[in-house]
Design a protein around this motif. Structure first.
Motif, PDB file in Angstrom:
ATOM      1  N   GLN A 127       9.234  10.169   0.296  1.00 59.05           N
ATOM      2  CA  GLN A 127       9.423  10.250   1.747  1.00 59.05           C
ATOM      3  C   GLN A 127       8.233   9.648   2.498  1.00 59.05           C
ATOM      4  OE1 GLN A 127       9.745  12.664  -0.442  1.00 59.05           O
ATOM      5  NE2 GLN A 127      11.565  13.914  -0.083  1.00 59.05           N
ATOM      6  N   THR A 128       7.036   9.758   1.936  1.00 57.39           N
ATOM      7  CA  THR A 128       5.861   9.067   2.495  1.00 57.39           C
ATOM      8  C   THR A 128       5.428   8.050   1.437  1.00 57.39           C
ATOM      9  OG1 THR A 128       4.416  10.840   1.658  1.00 57.39           O
ATOM     10  CG2 THR A 128       5.140  10.991   3.936  1.00 57.39           C
ATOM     11  N   PRO A 129       5.986   6.859   1.496  1.00 61.51           N
ATOM     12  CA  PRO A 129       5.848   5.913   0.381  1.00 61.51           C
ATOM     13  C   PRO A 129       4.483   5.239   0.320  1.00 61.51           C
ATOM     14  CG  PRO A 129       7.086   4.908   2.159  1.00 61.51           C
ATOM     15  CD  PRO A 129       6.854   6.338   2.561  1.00 61.51           C
ATOM     16  N   ALA A 130       4.156   4.785  -0.873  1.00 66.06           N
ATOM     17  CA  ALA A 130       3.021   3.883  -1.038  1.00 66.06           C
ATOM     18  C   ALA A 130       3.372   2.547  -0.415  1.00 66.06           C
ATOM     19  CB  ALA A 130       2.700   3.726  -2.521  1.00 66.06           C
ATOM     20  N   PRO A 135      -1.721  -9.137   3.784  1.00 61.54           N
ATOM     21  CA  PRO A 135      -0.705  -9.743   4.677  1.00 61.54           C
ATOM     22  C   PRO A 135       0.734  -9.346   4.358  1.00 61.54           C
ATOM     23  CG  PRO A 135      -1.313 -11.288   2.974  1.00 61.54           C
ATOM     24  CD  PRO A 135      -2.153 -10.063   2.722  1.00 61.54           C
ATOM     25  N   GLN A 136       0.942  -8.546   3.279  1.00 64.08           N
ATOM     26  CA  GLN A 136       2.318  -8.249   2.880  1.00 64.08           C
ATOM     27  C   GLN A 136       2.972  -7.218   3.783  1.00 64.08           C
ATOM     28  OE1 GLN A 136       2.651  -7.150  -1.223  1.00 64.08           O
ATOM     29  NE2 GLN A 136       4.868  -6.930  -1.180  1.00 64.08           N
ATOM     30  N   LEU A 137       2.261  -6.129   4.087  1.00 62.51           N
ATOM     31  CA  LEU A 137       2.762  -5.040   4.933  1.00 62.51           C
ATOM     32  C   LEU A 137       4.153  -4.594   4.502  1.00 62.51           C
ATOM     33  CD1 LEU A 137       1.607  -5.802   8.608  1.00 62.51           C
ATOM     34  CD2 LEU A 137       0.874  -3.971   7.077  1.00 62.51           C
ATOM     35  N   ALA A 138       4.224  -4.006   3.309  1.00 65.24           N
ATOM     36  CA  ALA A 138       5.506  -3.559   2.767  1.00 65.24           C
ATOM     37  C   ALA A 138       5.355  -2.163   2.188  1.00 65.24           C
ATOM     38  CB  ALA A 138       5.993  -4.527   1.695  1.00 65.24           C
ATOM     39  N   ASN A 139       6.430  -1.358   2.330  1.00 67.12           N
ATOM     40  CA  ASN A 139       6.487  -0.051   1.698  1.00 67.12           C
ATOM     41  C   ASN A 139       7.202  -0.159   0.363  1.00 67.12           C
ATOM     42  OD1 ASN A 139       5.161   1.566   3.618  1.00 67.12           O
ATOM     43  ND2 ASN A 139       6.995   1.632   4.903  1.00 67.12           N
ATOM     44  N   PHE A 140       6.799   0.693  -0.573  1.00 70.60           N
ATOM     45  CA  PHE A 140       7.417   0.719  -1.894  1.00 70.60           C
ATOM     46  C   PHE A 140       8.393   1.894  -1.981  1.00 70.60           C
ATOM     47  CE2 PHE A 140       3.083  -1.143  -3.049  1.00 70.60           C
ATOM     48  CZ  PHE A 140       3.513  -2.438  -2.794  1.00 70.60           C
ATOM     49  N   ASP A 141       9.063   2.005  -3.122  1.00 73.99           N
ATOM     50  CA  ASP A 141      10.071   3.056  -3.267  1.00 73.99           C
ATOM     51  C   ASP A 141       9.536   4.282  -4.000  1.00 73.99           C
ATOM     52  OD1 ASP A 141       9.792   1.937  -5.735  1.00 73.99           O
ATOM     53  OD2 ASP A 141      11.932   1.537  -6.070  1.00 73.99           O
ATOM     54  N   SER A 185      -9.335   8.008   0.086  1.00 67.74           N
ATOM     55  CA  SER A 185      -8.670   6.713  -0.019  1.00 67.74           C
ATOM     56  C   SER A 185      -7.226   6.937  -0.420  1.00 67.74           C
ATOM     57  CB  SER A 185      -9.371   5.805  -1.037  1.00 67.74           C
ATOM     58  OG  SER A 185      -9.314   6.373  -2.338  1.00 67.74           O
ATOM     59  N   ASP A 186      -6.352   5.988  -0.046  1.00 67.38           N
ATOM     60  CA  ASP A 186      -4.943   6.092  -0.416  1.00 67.38           C
ATOM     61  C   ASP A 186      -4.362   4.695  -0.580  1.00 67.38           C
ATOM     62  OD1 ASP A 186      -3.968   5.054   2.110  1.00 67.38           O
ATOM     63  OD2 ASP A 186      -4.344   7.015   2.991  1.00 67.38           O
ATOM     64  N   ASN A 187      -3.112   4.660  -1.015  1.00 66.88           N
ATOM     65  CA  ASN A 187      -2.438   3.368  -1.225  1.00 66.88           C
ATOM     66  C   ASN A 187      -1.231   3.209  -0.307  1.00 66.88           C
ATOM     67  OD1 ASN A 187      -0.819   5.284  -2.450  1.00 66.88           O
ATOM     68  ND2 ASN A 187      -0.359   4.050  -4.266  1.00 66.88           N
ATOM     69  N   THR A 188      -1.399   3.623   0.963  1.00 71.79           N
ATOM     70  CA  THR A 188      -0.352   3.432   1.955  1.00 71.79           C
ATOM     71  C   THR A 188      -0.491   2.054   2.602  1.00 71.79           C
ATOM     72  OG1 THR A 188      -1.727   4.403   3.683  1.00 71.79           O
ATOM     73  CG2 THR A 188      -0.304   5.911   2.433  1.00 71.79           C
ATOM     74  N   LEU A 189       0.333   1.791   3.618  1.00 68.56           N
ATOM     75  CA  LEU A 189       0.232   0.532   4.356  1.00 68.56           C
ATOM     76  C   LEU A 189      -1.179   0.308   4.904  1.00 68.56           C
ATOM     77  CD1 LEU A 189       3.500   0.269   6.493  1.00 68.56           C
ATOM     78  CD2 LEU A 189       2.740  -1.287   4.696  1.00 68.56           C
ATOM     79  N   SER A 190      -1.783   1.387   5.398  1.00 70.48           N
ATOM     80  CA  SER A 190      -3.116   1.242   5.985  1.00 70.48           C
ATOM     81  C   SER A 190      -4.214   1.210   4.932  1.00 70.48           C
ATOM     82  CB  SER A 190      -3.387   2.375   6.972  1.00 70.48           C
ATOM     83  OG  SER A 190      -3.395   3.623   6.301  1.00 70.48           O
ATOM     84  N   SER A 191      -3.874   1.650   3.687  1.00 68.31           N
ATOM     85  CA  SER A 191      -4.878   1.704   2.600  1.00 68.31           C
ATOM     86  C   SER A 191      -6.198   2.256   3.122  1.00 68.31           C
ATOM     87  CB  SER A 191      -5.077   0.318   1.992  1.00 68.31           C
ATOM     88  OG  SER A 191      -3.897  -0.111   1.358  1.00 68.31           O
ATOM     89  N   LEU A 192      -6.123   3.443   3.679  1.00 70.20           N
ATOM     90  CA  LEU A 192      -7.265   4.051   4.347  1.00 70.20           C
ATOM     91  C   LEU A 192      -8.441   4.258   3.397  1.00 70.20           C
ATOM     92  CD1 LEU A 192      -8.617   5.640   6.719  1.00 70.20           C
ATOM     93  CD2 LEU A 192      -7.480   7.675   5.798  1.00 70.20           C
TER      94      LEU A 192
END
Length: 341
Positions: A127-130, A135-141, A185-192
Motif C-alpha cells: 500500500q506504501t510502495p517502494a 529521473p525515473q520517478l516510478a512506484n514498484f509493486d 533512509s528509505d527506498n520510496t520515490l523521495s529516497s529520503l
C-alpha cells in the motif's frame, strides 16, 4: 594498588635486612673461633619469617552492565508522508499499510556513563510502495523498506564531579551530559536521507523502581529528498529545542514480571519544508506493556519477552498533516524480543 603494596614491602625489606631467603629458614649462625658455622636449630627456635600475602590484580570489567536484544515487531497500521488515501475521506489521513520490523538493540553502562544503540529495519505492505527517484520517478509493486538508526550516550555529572552534587533526594538521582545521532533512509520515490544530531542534558529521576530519564536537548537536521531538484534536494533544518523521555517501570503490584516501557519525544518546528510550507512540530511516542516470559516460565529473567503497545508518529519529517497525506501514524503493535548477550 596491589602492585604498589608489593613494591613498598620490598623496599622496606631491603632497608632493614630482616628478610631471610626461604631456603635458609632454620639455619642460624653460630660463632666458633675464627669462623661462623651454620648449626641446625630445633624447629621451635627457628626464626619466624613473615610471609607477604600474595597479591593478585583483578581486572574490573569495562562495562558495568551490557545487554543486546533482537526483536520482531508487527505494526498493524502505518502511514508514510506523501501517500494519499484512495478515497476522498482518506486522502489526508493517507494510505494504511501493515509493517514488519526487525530490530537490534544494545544498552550498556560503564564507569563514566551509558550508551544506547538501536537499529530498525521495517518493511511495509505494498500500500506504501517502494519507488525510484529522479529521473525515473516510478512506484514498484512491493512495499517500501525503511532503515532507522539511533544512538544516545551520556556522561555522568556526579562521576566527573567526584561527589553527588547533581543529586536531589526524592527528585533527581543524577544529571548527565547527553548526546546522540539519528539516521533514516528509505527506498520510496523521495529516497529520503535524514541525519540528526542532538546534545544537551539528561536528568535521571528518583523513582522507587525502574527508571525515568528526561533529556532536554537541541537538535539539528539535514534532509535529502531525491525526488526534488537542487537546491531543494538538500535541506537543513533549524536548530530547535527537543525533549525526550525514556522510561521502564516494573508493575510490581501485579505479582507478574510485567513492566511499562516506552519513549516520548517532542521537537519544535524546524523551518521550511522543501515540498512546500513550513515544517511542523514532530511527536514520537511508543508505549509497550512487556511480559518477561523467561522469568514467568523457567526462572530465567530478561531472556525472552513478549510485548504489545501503541505507536504514535505525528508530523513525521516535519510534514504538515493539514496539507500532507499520511503525516500521522497511530498503530497497534506486538512482538517478541530475545536477549542474546
Amino acid at each position: 594498588m596491589a602492585g604498589l603494596l608489593l613494591m613498598e614491602a620490598g623496599s622496606a625489606t631491603e632497608t632493614t635486612g630482616a628478610a631471610v631467603a626461604p631456603e635458609s629458614v632454620g639455619l642460624l649462625p653460630q660463632r666458633t673461633g675464627r669462623r661462623v658455622v651454620p648449626v641446625p636449630q630445633p624447629a621451635a627456635n627457628r626464626a619466624e619469617v613473615p610471609q607477604l600475602p600474595k597479591q593478585t590484580v583483578t581486572d574490573q570489567p569495562f562495562f558495568l552492565f551490557s545487554s543486546t536484544q533482537f526483536s520482531y515487531t508487527y505494526l498493524a497500521d502505518t502511514r508514510y508522508p506523501g501517500f494519499p488515501g484512495l478515497r476522498p475521506k482518506t486522502f489526508l489521513p493517507g494510505r494504511s499499510a501493515p509493517a514488519n520490523m526487525l530490530s537490534i538493540t544494545h544498552a550498556d553502562a560503564w564507569e563514566y556513563g551509558t550508551n544506547f544503540i538501536n537499529l530498525d529495519l521495517a518493511r511495509s505492505g505494498s500500500q506504501t510502495p517502494a519507488g525510484s527517484p529522479l529521473p525515473q520517478l516510478a512506484n514498484f509493486d512491493y512495499g517500501q523498506t525503511t532503515l532507522l538508526f539511533t544512538y544516545r550516550g551520556t556522561l555522568s555529572g556526579n562521576v566527573f564531579a567526584g561527589a553527588p552534587v547533581f543529586t536531589v533526594p526524592g527528585l533527581i538521582k543524577n544529571m548527565s551530559l547527553a548526546y546522540g545521532v539519528d539516521h533514516q533512509s528509505d527506498n520510496t520515490l523521495s529516497s529520503l536521507l535524514k541525519t540528526r544530531v542532538v546534545g544537551g542534558v539528561s536528568l535521571a529521576l528518583d523513582v522507587p523502581v525502574g527508571f525515568v530519564n528526561v533529556s532536554l536537548l537541541v537538535q539539528k537536521d539535514w534532509f535529502r529528498f531525491a525526488d526534488l531538484v537542487p537546491p531543494l534536494r538538500d535541506t537543513t533544518g533549524d536548530t530547535v529545542p527537543r525533549m525526550e523521555v525514556a522510561y521502564h517501570l516494573p508493575l510490581t503490584f501485579t505479582d507478574l514480571p510485567l513492566a511499562l516501557s516506552g519513549f516520548f519525544a517532542y521537537a519544535l518546528p524546524r523551518g521550511l519544508n522543501p515540498h512546500g510550507g513550513n515544517m511542523k512540530a514532530e511527536v514520537v511516542s511508543r508505549s509497550d506493556l512487556v511480559l518477561d516470559i523467561g522469568a514467568l516460565a523457567d526462572q530465567q529473567p530478561e531472556r525472552v519477552k513478549a510485548f504489545i503497545g501503541f505507536l504514535w508518529l505525528q508530523d513525521m519529517n516535519g510534514a504538515n498533516p493539514r496539507f500532507t497525506p499520511g503525516a500521522v501514524t497511530k498503530s497497534f503493535l506486538a512482538g517478541l524480543s530475545f536477549t542474546v548477550f
